[in-house]
Design a protein around this motif. Structure first.
Motif, mmCIF file in Angstrom:
data_model
loop_
_atom_site.group_PDB
_atom_site.id
_atom_site.type_symbol
_atom_site.label_atom_id
_atom_site.label_comp_id
_atom_site.label_asym_id
_atom_site.label_seq_id
_atom_site.Cartn_x
_atom_site.Cartn_y
_atom_site.Cartn_z
ATOM 1 N N VAL A 48 37.866 43.120 30.228
ATOM 2 C CA VAL A 48 37.704 42.670 31.394
ATOM 3 C C VAL A 48 36.271 42.877 31.987
ATOM 4 C CG1 VAL A 48 38.264 43.148 33.951
ATOM 5 C CG2 VAL A 48 40.040 43.193 32.201
ATOM 6 N N PHE A 49 35.647 43.953 31.744
ATOM 7 C CA PHE A 49 34.172 44.213 32.314
ATOM 8 C C PHE A 49 33.165 43.277 31.426
ATOM 9 C CE2 PHE A 49 35.156 49.206 32.362
ATOM 10 C CZ PHE A 49 35.962 48.893 33.687
ATOM 11 N N ARG A 50 33.427 43.144 30.204
ATOM 12 C CA ARG A 50 32.651 42.364 29.445
ATOM 13 C C ARG A 50 32.837 40.766 29.818
ATOM 14 N NH1 ARG A 50 32.404 41.536 22.685
ATOM 15 N NH2 ARG A 50 30.609 40.309 22.795
ATOM 16 N N THR A 51 34.028 40.487 30.106
ATOM 17 C CA THR A 51 34.441 39.127 30.576
ATOM 18 C C THR A 51 33.463 38.745 32.088
ATOM 19 O OG1 THR A 51 36.426 39.015 29.407
ATOM 20 C CG2 THR A 51 36.172 37.453 31.491
ATOM 21 N N GLY A 114 34.122 49.543 39.044
ATOM 22 C CA GLY A 114 33.916 49.036 40.531
ATOM 23 C C GLY A 114 33.705 47.736 40.659
ATOM 24 N N TYR A 115 32.759 46.996 39.924
ATOM 25 C CA TYR A 115 32.670 45.638 39.823
ATOM 26 C C TYR A 115 34.093 44.995 39.664
ATOM 27 C CZ TYR A 115 30.082 41.461 38.996
ATOM 28 O OH TYR A 115 29.551 40.091 39.000
ATOM 29 N N ALA A 116 34.648 45.389 38.569
ATOM 30 C CA ALA A 116 35.841 44.536 38.417
ATOM 31 C C ALA A 116 36.854 44.837 39.643
ATOM 32 C CB ALA A 116 36.353 45.136 37.048
ATOM 33 N N VAL A 119 35.670 42.445 42.288
ATOM 34 C CA VAL A 119 36.249 41.008 42.093
ATOM 35 C C VAL A 119 37.407 40.864 42.176
ATOM 36 C CG1 VAL A 119 36.197 39.261 40.022
ATOM 37 C CG2 VAL A 119 34.040 40.642 40.317
ATOM 38 N N ALA A 120 38.354 41.739 41.812
ATOM 39 C CA ALA A 120 39.836 41.650 41.987
ATOM 40 C C ALA A 120 40.180 41.262 43.628
ATOM 41 C CB ALA A 120 40.620 42.709 41.446
ATOM 42 N N ALA A 121 39.280 42.357 44.192
ATOM 43 C CA ALA A 121 39.722 42.469 45.707
ATOM 44 C C ALA A 121 39.336 41.066 46.426
ATOM 45 C CB ALA A 121 38.841 43.623 46.615
ATOM 46 N N MET A 122 38.084 40.667 45.808
ATOM 47 C CA MET A 122 37.655 39.186 46.516
ATOM 48 C C MET A 122 38.764 38.003 46.133
ATOM 49 S SD MET A 122 35.253 39.281 48.285
ATOM 50 C CE MET A 122 34.426 37.620 48.305
ATOM 51 N N ALA A 123 39.098 38.166 44.977
ATOM 52 C CA ALA A 123 40.117 37.087 44.582
ATOM 53 C C ALA A 123 41.255 37.310 45.385
ATOM 54 C CB ALA A 123 40.500 37.225 42.962
ATOM 55 N N GLU A 124 41.773 38.599 45.743
ATOM 56 C CA GLU A 124 43.072 38.735 46.375
ATOM 57 C C GLU A 124 42.877 38.247 47.663
ATOM 58 O OE1 GLU A 124 45.198 42.519 47.847
ATOM 59 O OE2 GLU A 124 45.450 42.331 45.690
ATOM 60 N N LYS A 136 43.798 46.695 42.952
ATOM 61 C CA LYS A 136 44.389 47.497 41.831
ATOM 62 C C LYS A 136 43.321 47.670 40.845
ATOM 63 C CE LYS A 136 49.398 46.973 41.813
ATOM 64 N NZ LYS A 136 50.451 46.417 40.878
ATOM 65 N N HIS A 137 43.293 49.018 40.581
ATOM 66 C CA HIS A 137 42.361 49.102 39.316
ATOM 67 C C HIS A 137 43.107 48.738 38.020
ATOM 68 C CE1 HIS A 137 40.033 51.512 36.540
ATOM 69 N NE2 HIS A 137 38.927 51.502 37.354
ATOM 70 N N ALA A 138 42.203 48.377 37.089
ATOM 71 C CA ALA A 138 42.767 47.922 36.028
ATOM 72 C C ALA A 138 43.757 48.776 35.251
ATOM 73 C CB ALA A 138 41.457 47.501 34.775
ATOM 74 N N ARG A 139 43.611 50.040 35.519
ATOM 75 C CA ARG A 139 44.329 51.137 35.035
ATOM 76 C C ARG A 139 46.123 51.308 35.482
ATOM 77 N NH1 ARG A 139 41.145 55.900 32.230
ATOM 78 N NH2 ARG A 139 39.565 54.564 31.448
ATOM 79 N N GLU A 140 45.880 50.548 36.713
ATOM 80 C CA GLU A 140 46.903 50.632 37.588
ATOM 81 C C GLU A 140 47.958 49.485 37.318
ATOM 82 O OE1 GLU A 140 46.126 51.017 41.446
ATOM 83 O OE2 GLU A 140 44.496 52.565 41.161
#
Length: 141
Positions: A48-51, A114-116, A119-124, A136-140
């Protein structure tokens, strides 16, 4: 920072490999199921980070090395390789870090996470349904 919680002891991407050229050939004990799950989580997060970050010019992760008390700059492919080797062999081998890396091209694990999350929060937030839930954090997931 490298996913410290998933490495046993002070394993870094630059630890010695086993074998006649790199020290004793004693194989480390296999990873526990919990450690394996953690490394698999790290691999998923790394992708995810790399993408998200590679298109912005970020080349990889910066790792604080407890052995030499220096930062090591690890590109995306090498970090992925190290995590896969950790899964397969229970340790990582010695790898040559990049020559004279630009520290601005690398971020810490925490920064990437934090960056990921951002991005997820903005998309949501921009979701057309108008639903707003907790990020949600990627691990959750």
């Amino acid at each position: 920072m490298i996913p410290v919680g998933h490495y046993r002891g002070a394993v870094t991407p630059f630890d010695d490999a086993s074998g006649p050229d790199f020290g004793p050939a004693d194989a480390p004990p296999p990873l526990t199921m919990e450690e394996r799950a953690g490394v698999l989580d790290d691999l998923a997060e790394l992708e995810v980070f790399r993408t998200l970050l590679e298109p912005t010019g970020i080349k990889g992760i910066v790792v604080d090395c407890p052995d030499c008390d220096e930062e090591h700059h690890v590109d995306w492919a090498l970090m992925q390789s190290n995590l896969r080797q950790l899964l397969d062999e229970g340790q990582t081998g010695r790898h040559e870090p990049p020559f004279d890396p630009d520290p601005d091209d690398y971020v810490s694990w925490d920064y990437a996470s934090g960056y990921a999350d951002g991005v997820a929060a903005m998309a949501e937030h921009e979701e057309p349904s108008g639903r707003h839930g907790g990020g949600k954090h990627a691990r959750e997931e």
